[in-house]
Write a protein that holds these residues in place. Structure first.
Motif, short mmCIF file in Angstrom:
data_model
loop_
_atom_site.label_atom_id
_atom_site.label_comp_id
_atom_site.label_asym_id
_atom_site.label_seq_id
_atom_site.Cartn_x
_atom_site.Cartn_y
_atom_site.Cartn_z
N MET A 1 0.83 -1.20 0.00
CA MET A 1 0.00 0.00 0.00
C MET A 1 0.86 1.25 0.00
O MET A 1 0.52 2.26 -0.64
N ALA A 2 1.99 1.19 0.70
CA ALA A 2 2.91 2.34 0.69
C ALA A 2 3.48 2.57 -0.71
O ALA A 2 3.60 3.71 -1.17
N LEU A 3 3.82 1.48 -1.42
CA LEU A 3 4.33 1.64 -2.78
C LEU A 3 3.24 2.14 -3.73
O LEU A 3 3.51 2.92 -4.65
N LEU A 4 2.00 1.72 -3.50
CA LEU A 4 0.89 2.23 -4.31
C LEU A 4 0.73 3.74 -4.11
O LEU A 4 0.43 4.47 -5.06
N GLU A 5 0.92 4.20 -2.90
CA GLU A 5 0.85 5.65 -2.64
C GLU A 5 1.92 6.38 -3.45
O GLU A 5 1.65 7.45 -4.02
N GLU A 6 3.11 5.81 -3.51
CA GLU A 6 4.19 6.45 -4.29
C GLU A 6 3.86 6.44 -5.78
O GLU A 6 4.10 7.44 -6.47
N LEU A 7 3.31 5.35 -6.27
CA LEU A 7 2.92 5.28 -7.68
C LEU A 7 1.82 6.28 -7.99
O LEU A 7 1.80 6.90 -9.06
N GLY B 1 1.66 9.58 -10.59
CA GLY B 1 0.67 9.52 -11.66
C GLY B 1 0.74 8.25 -12.49
O GLY B 1 0.47 8.28 -13.70
N ARG B 2 1.05 7.12 -11.85
CA ARG B 2 1.28 5.89 -12.60
C ARG B 2 0.22 4.81 -12.35
O ARG B 2 0.46 3.63 -12.60
N LEU B 3 -0.96 5.20 -11.87
CA LEU B 3 -2.01 4.22 -11.61
C LEU B 3 -3.12 4.26 -12.65
O LEU B 3 -4.23 3.80 -12.40
N GLY B 4 -2.82 4.78 -13.82
CA GLY B 4 -3.86 4.93 -14.84
C GLY B 4 -4.43 3.62 -15.35
O GLY B 4 -5.54 3.57 -15.84
N LEU C 1 -5.68 -4.58 -1.97
CA LEU C 1 -4.73 -3.77 -2.72
C LEU C 1 -5.39 -3.14 -3.94
O LEU C 1 -5.10 -1.99 -4.29
N SER C 2 -6.27 -3.87 -4.60
CA SER C 2 -7.00 -3.29 -5.72
C SER C 2 -7.90 -2.16 -5.26
O SER C 2 -8.02 -1.12 -5.92
N LEU C 3 -8.55 -2.35 -4.12
CA LEU C 3 -9.39 -1.28 -3.57
C LEU C 3 -8.54 -0.06 -3.25
O LEU C 3 -8.91 1.08 -3.58
#
Length: 289
Positions: free
Chosen positions: A133-139, A143-146, A159-161
């Motif tokens: 989840m911490a790495l998802l915050e960085e992504l 702007g890399r969660l498109g 994690l998907s949520l």
């Protein structure tokens, strides 16, 4: 007539032994197993009244595991006992996680996730989930969660949520465990207060070879065991777009070198490693062929 008596074991369990011990207990009649989110992070196993507990001597097969307490309790205490040890907690900079029986919302500046502990892996309490989840915050900040994004071995879908709530779109989550199908659907229902009618991810029960896996993906999530990651890396490389990111965890810190070599050998360049306790998560990028 006296109430039927349940039994609860409280155990000290080193992280590397957790999965094997859980399987051993389940095969011997344990009806539930979980680990506390907060220190000392004891593990608890429950046995119903009609099930004789296994011989504690069998725990000697799991180095470092210690039975700290065996406590009988009546039917009227079942709900309270099953909820002990799991309270609300914060994850990363953006999330607050609470069990479904806790009706107190988190701080206004955090996303208030509601989970149902025990249905499937993925409540936010384990180090590997928090690291991902911490790495998802960085992504998200980059702007890399498109999307599209594929969550491999999604468990409850947490994690998907999280990725959706951080701005991620076109998410697909799957797991081979049939129990995870209902768990992923329930997680969406429990977090309707955040989703406001949106469906954060598509989900299914199956494998990475399922027809619904349609690459190329801009991002992959894989919070599973290292052995499973290594087995799936060739297929993951096939469905990842050039430059796609991979967040991989479920990896013991003592096996960091092995994990990094495996990633590189399948075309994923490690970019960042986060560590908490005995676990790591790796952010890597798919190298263009």
């Amino acid at each position: 007539m006296a109430n039927a008596m349940h039994l609860r074991w409280r155990l000290a369990v080193p992280d590397p032994q957790e999965e094997a011990l859980c399987a051993w207990l389940e095969a011997r009649g344990s009806s539930a197993f979980y680990r506390e989110a907060d220190p000392p992070r004891a593990c608890y196993a429950y046995f119903p009244p009609d099930q004789e507990a296994p011989d504690p001597a069998g725990l000697a097969a799991f180095p470092g595991v210690d039975l700290l307490e065996a406590e009988p309790f009546g039917d009227e205490d079942w709900l309270a006992k099953s909820r002990e040890g799991f309270g609300a907690f914060e994850v990363g900079a953006r999330f607050h996680v609470r069990p479904l029986w806790d009706g107190t919302p988190g701080p206004a500046d955090r996303l208030d996730l509601v989970v149902n502990p025990g249905l499937a892996f993925g409540t936010g309490g384990h180090e590997t989930t928090r690291l991902c989840m911490a790495l998802l915050e960085e992504l998200a900040t980059a702007g890399r969660l498109g999307g599209p994004i594929l969550d491999i071995g999604a468990g409850t879908g947490i994690l998907s949520l999280a990725a959706h709530l951080l701005g991620g779109r076109a998410l697909t989550a799957f797991d081979i465990d049939p129990d995870c199908g209902p768990a992923m659907e329930e997680l969406i229902q429990l977090n309707a207060h955040l989703l406001k009618g949106a469906k954060p991810y598509e989900s299914f029960v199956g494998t990475l070879d399922h027809p619904r896996v349609q690459g190329p993906y801009a991002g992959l999530l894989a919070n599973i065991l290292l052995e499973t990651i290594q087995e799936l890396l060739p297929r993951m490389a096939e469905v990842a777009a050039p430059g796609a990111w991979l967040v991989a965890s479920g990896i013991l810190a003592e096996r960091t070198d092995e994990a990094l070599v495996s990633l590189v050998s399948h075309g994923f360049k490690p970019v960042k490693v986060l560590k908490e306790g005995e676990w790591i998560a790796v952010l890597a990028e798919r190298v263009a062929a």
